[in-house]
Design an enzyme around this catalytic site. Structure first.
Site, short mmCIF file in Angstrom:
data_model
loop_
_atom_site.label_atom_id
_atom_site.label_comp_id
_atom_site.label_asym_id
_atom_site.label_seq_id
_atom_site.Cartn_x
_atom_site.Cartn_y
_atom_site.Cartn_z
CG HIS A 131 -6.24 -2.20 -5.28
ND1 HIS A 131 -4.98 -2.47 -4.81
CD2 HIS A 131 -6.72 -1.22 -4.48
CE1 HIS A 131 -4.69 -1.69 -3.80
NE2 HIS A 131 -5.75 -0.93 -3.56
NE ARG A 146 -2.62 0.91 3.54
CZ ARG A 146 -3.37 0.55 4.56
NH1 ARG A 146 -4.61 0.12 4.34
NH2 ARG A 146 -2.91 0.60 5.79
CE1 TYR A 175 -22.62 13.96 -11.46
CE2 TYR A 175 -21.39 13.98 -9.40
CZ TYR A 175 -22.60 13.95 -10.07
OH TYR A 175 -23.78 13.91 -9.37
#
Length: 825
Positions: A89, A43, A132
């Site tokens: 993932h 990570r 969006y």
């Protein structure tokens, strides 16, 4: 086995309580270590080879797999996030989208890897929701993923062992150094600064060709970070520490200048902010400082940023306050000056390590060597396989009638395959390929095509075997590919590097706390005004001659591109490429104390913060405005020469024209001369012409000059200089040749240094003599300089670059340079 029935005294077997005694300390230790390992490796920390964290690598790989190339339409970000989460993932869409947004933000990355369409956030606000926004791969991401289908990296299973993903990307771009990284793991963190791609590639190429290169050699190519938002880095000691040890810190400053915001009021205009600092945060801190009385002299602070002008913060200064002192207060109490702590922690062979500049470059260079070697091995195997089949087809076409007879006489495909192998001595793959042969391949043209393909495959196989068999050839190929990447994706440096503040702000103002009458306290003593090769202006603390001793060669910043002997409270003129002279107050230039007789120009102020320049205009020289100063000689790119009286200065104007330029022409150089001096012009086609200054009569400011050198079609003047009378024996000519089509700053070229006296003089308006013999791949002079030696060269960041020794021969080729030369002086 049947379950034992329950009795009044005993419960069934599956209901019997089983208690396992576990030591809490041991369980906590093991669980914490597993969590820590997961955070570190999966990570928070990037891989030193491709500079990516796992989630970033998976995003780019999945977008490549989806075919979202730069020439394809955008797709919804939510679709990319969904595919990455479902296939590679499974850690939540928020984390994936946050990583994707950062890869698309030009203010976060020096070279964005994702082309985002829509609201991807700003330094003060977050992005819009993924439903969006739209995205696709940026051109630089293609260089990160190219070659994945050629077995250049290892693939590992995904989280459910149903798919595979790359363990690391091929990474033709040194992403970790170019874009930096930030992450917090368990017990460790990483914070790496962005750098300029062209500079990092130059250092990597030097390391490829010289594996034993020292850190000092590499730092000549990479002098410091190059932040996405520009600005200035003040103090390079921390940067050098980080390059040596992997840990350090430096201060970043905003780019600011003093302007008249109203006819009667001055203001501070901020056009670049420190890395990671947003304009709203700056405005908020300014208002807090005014309310708490920490900041004084400020009447208003406005954010006038727009798409046309970019970032523009205007801080109005109250009447009676010194704007320079106010600016120093802003640096002290607001984020206009910020610090950046470098902690270069990355994964190397699966282990977190703290790396210096050389170690980071070594890891990436070694990775590229492995990638290119594996790619060559893959291509060699593919071409050998194809050549094997082509040779079989050629055998079949030569004896096609017999091949058909063998096939027709066979009972089934297996028998036909066996008989073909036996009769024509073919392999099983060749026999199978012949059985699948289409009738259209039996034409004469097909045979010619196959023979041509066989020849091409043989040539390519030989080249690939040469690459795999010769380490020097492999390294040369890797270096060439790095140069191609720099030429394709490289951009000029944005951040200015300053060794120290030097007791003055970046606008050349005195330090905070001094009164508004500071200029009156400075004695009008003689001083030198200096113009550097990287467009920095400064002045010396005394009138001692400006020179650089041989012992002080290394470590000095930049070269002198122009000098004028004046006084501290006088005014000088900045001669520009548009044929103008702009008035400059010497007091606006920061004073540089000498070091071993040589002023360090790294404390200078950029020209653009002192001189109001027009678009695409640059300062080419400095000139004295004194009435008794020698005449000013100018030369243009179209070969025009002119002398103008230096004392012809309008008293009420800050800028005026000194030559009437033709359309498309520009001034390439200027110098103060007397009638006894020699004027020298050097053209792009290697011609050098010099003649006496007396051949050019002085003209008025409105005149257009006269013919200086006769140019061939398509050629231009690249340099103009003047050799003082009686000093011809000390003068040298420096010429740098290269390709006229190469991206500026990416080619090293070849240089030659020769005595000025070996060039015969000719009359004005003639063609001159050849000064440089071009090598293969060179078609023009890209840089030249003429003046009293010795000559010094510097790169785009002011780092010194070695020039070859003086060659007494005039018409000779140059010596290859170790790095691109930005200026000679």
């Amino acid at each position: 086995m049947a379950r034992r029935p329950a009795t009044p005294d005993l419960p069934p077997d599956d209901l019997v309580e089983r208690i396992v005694d576990i030591d809490v300390a041991t369980e906590m230790e093991g669980s914490f270590l597993e969590y820590a390992y997961s955070v570190i490796y999966s990570r928070a920390l990037p891989d030193a080879r491709d500079g990516l964290k796992p989630v970033q690598r998976r995003i780019l790989f999945q977008m490549s797999d989806m075919g979202l190339r730069p020439d394809r339409p955008y797709v919804k970000s939510a679709r990319v996030v969904g595919d990455v989460m479902g296939k590679l993932h499974p850690h939540g869409d928020t984390a994936i989208y946050d990583a994707m947004v950062r890869l698309a933000q030009p203010f976060s990355l020096r070279l964005p890897l994702i082309d985002g369409h829509g609201n991807f956030g700003s330094l003060d606000d977050g992005p819009a929701a993924p439903r969006y926004t739209e995205a696709r791969m940026a051109p630089a991401a293609m260089a990160m993923t190219t070659g994945l289908d050629e077995d250049v990296v290892d693939f590992v299973p995904n989280y459910d062992n149903k798919l595979t993903q790359p363990d690391v990307l091929p990474a033709a771009i040194p992403n970790l150094l170019v874009n930096g990284a930030a992450g917090i793991a368990v017990g460790m963190a990483t914070n790496m600064a962005p750098h300029n791609l062209v500079e990092v590639i130059a250092a990597a190429r030097h390391l490829v060709q010289n594996p034993g290169a020292t850190l000092e050699e590499l730092m000549r190519f990479v002098p410091g970070p190059d932040l996405p938002g520009g600005g200035k880095i003040v103090g390079l000691d921390g940067v050098r520490d980080a390059y040596r040890t992997g840990r350090g810190a430096f201060r970043t400053r905003a780019t600011a200048r003093i302007e008249n915001v109203t006819p009667k009021r001055k203001g501070i205009v901020i056009t670049e902010l420190p890395y990671g600092v947003g304009p709203e945060k700056v405005i908020e801190k300014i208002k807090e400082g005014v309310q708490s009385k920490k900041l004084s002299g400020i009447s208003d602070a406005m954010d006038l940023t727009d798409r046309q002008h970019g970032l523009r913060l205007v801080v109005e200064v109250k009447t009676g306050f010194n704007p320079d002192a106010v600016l120093e207060q802003l640096y002290r109490y607001t984020p206009l000056e910020d610090s950046f702590s470098i902690n270069n922690v990355a994964l190397v062979e699966g282990q977190p390590r703290t790396l210096g500049l050389r170690e980071l470059l070594v890891v990436w260079v070694d990775h590229r060597l492995v990638v290119v070697r594996r790619r060559s091995e893959h291509r060699l195997a593919k071409r050998l396989e194809r050549l094997h089949l082509v040779e079989g087809l050629l055998v079949a076409i030569v004896d096609i009638d017999e091949v058909i007879q063998v096939i027709r006489a066979s009972d089934d495909a297996e028998t036909a395959r066996a008989r073909l192998r036996s009769v024509f001595d073919l392999s099983e793959a060749q026999a199978e390929y012949i059985l699948e042969l289409r009738l259209r391949r039996l034409t004469k043209f097909s045979r010619i095509e196959l023979e041509r393909e066989q020849e091409q495959l043989t040539t390519e196989i030989a080249e690939l075997r040469e690459i795999l068999g010769d380490d020097a050839r492999l390294r040369s190929l890797v270096a060439d590919e790095m140069a191609e990447v720099a030429a394709t994706y490289g951009t000029p440096r944005r951040t200015i590097l300053l060794d120290s503040a030097g007791g003055a702000s970046v606008t050349g103002a005195p330090a905070a706390g001094r009164s508004a009458a500071t200029p009156l306290e400075i004695a009008d003593t003689p001083t030198w005004a200096l113009l550097s090769g990287t467009a920095l202006l400064a002045r010396t603390a005394s009138d001692e001659p400006v020179h650089r001793s041989p012992d002080a060669r290394r470590g000095k910043h930049d070269v002198l591109g122009g000098t004028v002997l004046t006084t501290a409270r006088a005014e000088i003129g900045a001669v520009t490429s548009h044929g103008r002279v702009v008035r400059v107050s010497v007091l606006d230039l920061p004073a540089l104390p000498p070091t071993d007789g040589t002023p360090s120009l790294s404390g200078g102020v950029p020209v653009s913060e002192v001189v109001a320049l027009e678009p695409h205009e640059r300062v080419v020289a400095l000139a004295s405005l004194a009435a008794d100063a020698p005449t000013l000689a100018l030369a243009t790119a179209q070969g025009v020469i002119k002398r103008v009286i230096a004392g012809d200065v309008p008293g009420n104007r800050d800028a005026w024209e000194v030559i009437a330029l033709k359309p498309g022409d520009e001034v390439v150089g200027a110098a103060a001369v007397t009638d006894e001096d020699e004027l020298v012009l050097v053209s792009s086609d290697t011609s050098l012409l010099h003649f006496g200054a007396s051949a050019v009569r002085p003209q008025g400011r409105a005149a257009g000059g006269m013919a200086g050198i006769k140019l061939a079609a398509g050629q231009r003047v690249v340099a103009f200089g003047a050799v003082p009378a009686g000093r011809a024996a000390e003068a040298v000519v420096v010429t740098v040749a290269g390709s006229s089509t190469a991206l500026p700053g990416t080619q090293s070229g070849s240089a030659k240094v020769s005595p000025f006296e070996v060039y015969p003089g000719k009359g004005r308006a003639t063609g001159g003599v050849r000064a440089h013999r071009l090598l293969k791949g060179e078609d023009a002079l890209i840089l030249a300089w003429v003046g009293v030696g010795p000559a010094w060269a510097s790169g785009s960041a002011g780092q010194p670059i070695d020039l070859p020794p003086v060659d007494q021969r005039r018409d000779m080729s140059g010596v290859p340079l170790p790095a691109p030369v930005h200026a000679v002086g």
